[in-house]
Motif scaffolding. Sequence first.
Motif, PDB file in Angstrom:
ATOM      1  N   PRO A  60     -17.291 -18.626  -4.387  1.00 57.48           N
ATOM      2  CA  PRO A  60     -17.672 -20.135  -3.907  1.00 57.48           C
ATOM      3  C   PRO A  60     -19.023 -20.075  -3.173  1.00 57.48           C
ATOM      4  N   PHE A  61     -19.668 -18.967  -2.932  1.00 56.33           N
ATOM      5  CA  PHE A  61     -20.801 -19.137  -2.011  1.00 56.33           C
ATOM      6  C   PHE A  61     -22.170 -19.105  -2.926  1.00 56.33           C
ATOM      7  N   TYR A  62     -22.159 -18.439  -3.956  1.00 57.34           N
ATOM      8  CA  TYR A  62     -23.398 -18.506  -4.650  1.00 57.34           C
ATOM      9  C   TYR A  62     -23.193 -18.013  -6.380  1.00 57.34           C
ATOM     10  N   ASN A  63     -23.877 -18.463  -7.174  1.00 55.80           N
ATOM     11  CA  ASN A  63     -23.683 -18.330  -8.457  1.00 55.80           C
ATOM     12  C   ASN A  63     -24.199 -17.304  -9.410  1.00 55.80           C
ATOM     13  N   LEU A  64     -24.664 -16.153  -8.729  1.00 55.58           N
ATOM     14  CA  LEU A  64     -25.259 -15.003  -9.689  1.00 55.58           C
ATOM     15  C   LEU A  64     -24.203 -14.664 -10.768  1.00 55.58           C
ATOM     16  N   ASP A  65     -22.953 -14.754 -10.689  1.00 57.76           N
ATOM     17  CA  ASP A  65     -22.105 -14.408 -11.484  1.00 57.76           C
ATOM     18  C   ASP A  65     -22.172 -15.449 -12.885  1.00 57.76           C
ATOM     19  N   GLU A  66     -22.452 -16.861 -12.377  1.00 52.23           N
ATOM     20  CA  GLU A  66     -22.613 -17.619 -13.477  1.00 52.23           C
ATOM     21  C   GLU A  66     -23.898 -17.455 -14.324  1.00 52.23           C
ATOM     22  N   GLN A  67     -25.062 -17.278 -13.504  1.00 55.64           N
ATOM     23  CA  GLN A  67     -26.137 -17.123 -14.151  1.00 55.64           C
ATOM     24  C   GLN A  67     -26.507 -16.007 -14.988  1.00 55.64           C
ATOM     25  N   VAL A  68     -25.715 -14.812 -14.409  1.00 56.79           N
ATOM     26  CA  VAL A  68     -25.987 -13.642 -15.043  1.00 56.79           C
ATOM     27  C   VAL A  68     -25.051 -13.695 -16.576  1.00 56.79           C
ATOM     28  N   CYS A  69     -23.970 -14.458 -16.444  1.00 59.52           N
ATOM     29  CA  CYS A  69     -22.984 -14.541 -17.686  1.00 59.52           C
ATOM     30  C   CYS A  69     -23.815 -15.382 -18.538  1.00 59.52           C
ATOM     31  N   LYS A  70     -24.493 -16.668 -18.217  1.00 61.49           N
ATOM     32  CA  LYS A  70     -25.142 -17.417 -18.870  1.00 61.49           C
ATOM     33  C   LYS A  70     -26.293 -16.689 -19.648  1.00 61.49           C
ATOM     34  N   ALA A  71     -27.087 -15.741 -18.932  1.00 69.11           N
ATOM     35  CA  ALA A  71     -28.192 -15.134 -19.421  1.00 69.11           C
ATOM     36  C   ALA A  71     -27.700 -13.802 -20.625  1.00 69.11           C
ATOM     37  N   PHE A  72     -26.364 -13.581 -20.317  1.00 70.32           N
ATOM     38  CA  PHE A  72     -26.128 -12.690 -21.370  1.00 70.32           C
ATOM     39  C   PHE A  72     -25.661 -13.551 -22.712  1.00 70.32           C
ATOM     40  N   ALA A  73     -24.952 -14.603 -22.385  1.00 68.76           N
ATOM     41  CA  ALA A  73     -24.472 -15.481 -23.488  1.00 68.76           C
ATOM     42  C   ALA A  73     -25.758 -15.839 -24.242  1.00 68.76           C
ATOM     43  N   THR A  74     -26.720 -16.428 -23.518  1.00 67.01           N
ATOM     44  CA  THR A  74     -28.093 -17.015 -24.080  1.00 67.01           C
ATOM     45  C   THR A  74     -28.755 -15.787 -24.997  1.00 67.01           C
ATOM     46  N   THR A  75     -28.866 -14.644 -24.687  1.00 67.60           N
ATOM     47  CA  THR A  75     -29.243 -13.391 -25.475  1.00 67.60           C
ATOM     48  C   THR A  75     -28.654 -13.224 -26.669  1.00 67.60           C
ATOM     49  N   LEU A  76     -27.312 -13.344 -26.666  1.00 70.22           N
ATOM     50  CA  LEU A  76     -26.513 -13.216 -27.841  1.00 70.22           C
ATOM     51  C   LEU A  76     -26.754 -14.537 -28.692  1.00 70.22           C
ATOM     52  N   SER A  77     -26.936 -15.627 -28.266  1.00 68.97           N
ATOM     53  CA  SER A  77     -26.979 -16.900 -29.205  1.00 68.97           C
ATOM     54  C   SER A  77     -28.565 -16.942 -29.639  1.00 68.97           C
ATOM     55  N   ASN A  78     -29.539 -16.312 -29.049  1.00 64.37           N
ATOM     56  CA  ASN A  78     -30.689 -16.198 -29.598  1.00 64.37           C
ATOM     57  C   ASN A  78     -30.477 -15.267 -30.869  1.00 64.37           C
ATOM     58  N   SER A  79     -29.580 -14.450 -30.808  1.00 65.62           N
ATOM     59  CA  SER A  79     -29.342 -13.682 -32.285  1.00 65.62           C
ATOM     60  C   SER A  79     -28.293 -14.119 -33.119  1.00 65.62           C
ATOM     61  N   ASN A  80     -28.280 -15.483 -33.184  1.00 57.19           N
ATOM     62  CA  ASN A  80     -27.369 -16.014 -34.047  1.00 57.19           C
ATOM     63  C   ASN A  80     -25.759 -15.839 -33.747  1.00 57.19           C
ATOM     64  N   TRP A  81     -25.628 -15.705 -32.500  1.00 58.46           N
ATOM     65  CA  TRP A  81     -24.081 -15.392 -32.099  1.00 58.46           C
ATOM     66  C   TRP A  81     -23.698 -16.891 -31.596  1.00 58.46           C
ATOM     67  N   TYR A  82     -22.239 -17.179 -31.430  1.00 52.61           N
ATOM     68  CA  TYR A  82     -21.671 -18.034 -30.683  1.00 52.61           C
ATOM     69  C   TYR A  82     -21.094 -17.564 -29.481  1.00 52.61           C
ATOM     70  N   ALA A  83     -21.430 -17.788 -28.401  1.00 58.68           N
ATOM     71  CA  ALA A  83     -20.981 -17.244 -27.169  1.00 58.68           C
ATOM     72  C   ALA A  83     -20.510 -18.458 -26.273  1.00 58.68           C
ATOM     73  N   GLN A  84     -19.057 -18.070 -25.631  1.00 59.54           N
ATOM     74  CA  GLN A  84     -18.587 -18.841 -24.660  1.00 59.54           C
ATOM     75  C   GLN A  84     -18.474 -18.058 -23.210  1.00 59.54           C
ATOM     76  N   VAL A  85     -18.937 -18.842 -22.123  1.00 53.17           N
ATOM     77  CA  VAL A  85     -18.619 -18.360 -20.931  1.00 53.17           C
ATOM     78  C   VAL A  85     -17.569 -19.323 -20.292  1.00 53.17           C
ATOM     79  N   LEU A  86     -16.540 -18.450 -19.919  1.00 56.42           N
ATOM     80  CA  LEU A  86     -15.221 -18.979 -19.414  1.00 56.42           C
ATOM     81  C   LEU A  86     -14.981 -18.483 -18.172  1.00 56.42           C
ATOM     82  N   THR A  87     -14.517 -19.325 -17.196  1.00 59.14           N
ATOM     83  CA  THR A  87     -13.711 -18.831 -16.003  1.00 59.14           C
ATOM     84  C   THR A  87     -12.434 -18.392 -16.339  1.00 59.14           C
ATOM     85  N   VAL A  88     -11.924 -17.584 -15.364  1.00 56.20           N
ATOM     86  CA  VAL A  88     -10.578 -16.821 -15.607  1.00 56.20           C
ATOM     87  C   VAL A  88      -9.488 -18.032 -16.074  1.00 56.20           C
ATOM     88  N   LYS A  89      -9.757 -19.056 -15.180  1.00 59.78           N
ATOM     89  CA  LYS A  89      -8.443 -20.349 -15.429  1.00 59.78           C
ATOM     90  C   LYS A  89      -8.683 -20.756 -16.779  1.00 59.78           C
TER      91      LYS A  89
END
Length: 199
Positions: A60-89
């Motif tokens: 709830p305090f800062y979004n390093l988690d979101e930024q790191v997950c999106k950076a990982f996902a974006t790298t995959l999509s740059n190599s023709n992957w489909y990537a979803q970043v989802l919260t546990v819920k």
Amino acid sequence: MIKWISLSDFWKAILVGVGIMLVLWLVVSLFVMRKAEAIVWETGAHTASRNAIIIYNPDPFYNLDEQVCKAFATTLSNSNWYAQVLTVKAIEESNLAQADLIVFCTNTYNWAPDTATMDFLKTQNLDGMKCVALTLGMGTTDRAQRILEETIESRGGELLGSKAYWLGKPNAEPGVVAPNVHIAKLLVAEFADEILKSF
Ligand SMILES: Cc1cc2nc3c(=O)[nH]c(=O)nc-3n(C[C@H](O)[C@H](O)[C@H](O)COP(=O)(O)O)c2cc1C
């Protein structure tokens, strides 16, 4: 008139102070570890031949988690992957079995991985599934990282790699001048590129 407090009053005051701090710490810990809202973010084409699911429970305090997950996902999509970043819920309704790669990203609270992500992970059958562990924290993440790795493997997952990134402790070698979060995102992108070599 100034009245000196007795030694026993002094120790009582210390005990009350420590007690209040422990209660506050417990309240904050429960607050940060609550299961946060359902958020779905995706990148890449749905028609891509490979797909990844990246799971985290937002701090709830800062979004390093979101930024790191999106950076990982974006790298995959740059190599023709489909990537979803989802919260546990958000993941609870989805089916992990369809994914070629599952990334578990946890925040560290009190030297342990966050309970929302771990509670979810412990219910999963990951037999033969390729997984990656990302552990985030201020800087003391060794124990949490080890627990996350062991839990993924105990659920049957094939752990392709595991890294920790920090909000406080420098992510880069001494001498590199750049914001710590920026460096974490560059490093996670490099790590994702390495993981891609396993496919
Ligand atoms: C109650 C509490 C306990 C924490 N315990 C740890 C810890 O043991 N080790 C650590 O490295 N960070 C610890 N942190 C820091 C969080 O892990 C950190 O805020 C979070 O991972 C930052 O990433 P975020 O931007 O994804 O929230 C703690 C934070 C809170 C609020």
